[in-house]
Design an enzyme around this catalytic site. Structure first.
Site: not given
Length: 180
Positions: A64, A76, A92, A96, A140
């Site tokens: 992040r 999320a 999601e 993920e 991501e």
């Protein structure tokens, strides 16, 4: 009550407006507000959380930029326009972690930061997981790390888990779902 809204910036995920509002005492003023489409978050349990006293959680470790590095989180993501929160949660979870849920149970919904944004996150508990392949977005960078709930709770207690939605979701699950 909103009297007027002036758009300032529109980005890929959020929009910044300056609203003129009437406060409860009748006075007026301007407030900045970040408009967000909402999100869904999921606590994925690899074992049955209704019978296992220490279920295995698929926690993710994600890069992040805003926090300056890696963060422990639950999966999320942002709602697409018109998307149902449960459909977003399922999407999601697969994107993920690469798993699908046989059962999805709504836990709660939270305002993330009501002082300046209208973002709401809908939180779900996923069980009956089936392995598949993740389909992550370009930005991501995620590692899925299965851990017993007791270890996740220790990480929260010790300050290793600092993501608010994750803390709320795990503590909610531990306090209201598990048969202790």
């Amino acid at each position: 009550m909103q009297l007027e809204s002036r758009p300032v910036y529109t980005g890929r995920v959020v929009r910044l407006d300056v609203d003129t509002v009437r406060f409860p005492d009748g006075s007026t003023g301007e407030l900045e507000i970040i408009r967000h489409p909402g999100a869904a978050a999921i606590v994925p349990c690899a074992s049955d959380p209704h019978t296992d006293r220490d279920p295995t959680i698929l926690l993710i470790r994600q890069f992040r930029y805003a926090t300056g590095g890696l963060l422990w989180e639950i999966p999320a993501g942002t709602l697409d326009p018109g998307e149902d929160p449960e459909a977003c949660a399922r999407r999601e979870l697969l994107e993920e972690t690469g798993v699908t849920a046989g059962r999805l149970q709504r836990l709660t919904s939270i305002w993330t930061t009501p002082g300046f944004t209208d973002e709401v996150i809908h939180i779900y508990l996923a069980s009956g997981l089936t392995a598949g392949a993740p389909s992550r977005e370009r930005d991501e960078f995620i590692e899925v790390v299965p851990q017993p709930l007791s270890q996740v709770l220790a990480r929260i207690r010790d300050g290793e888990v600092r993501d608010a939605k994750t803390i709320v979701a795990i503590l909610y699950m531990a306090g209201f779902v598990l048969k202790m």
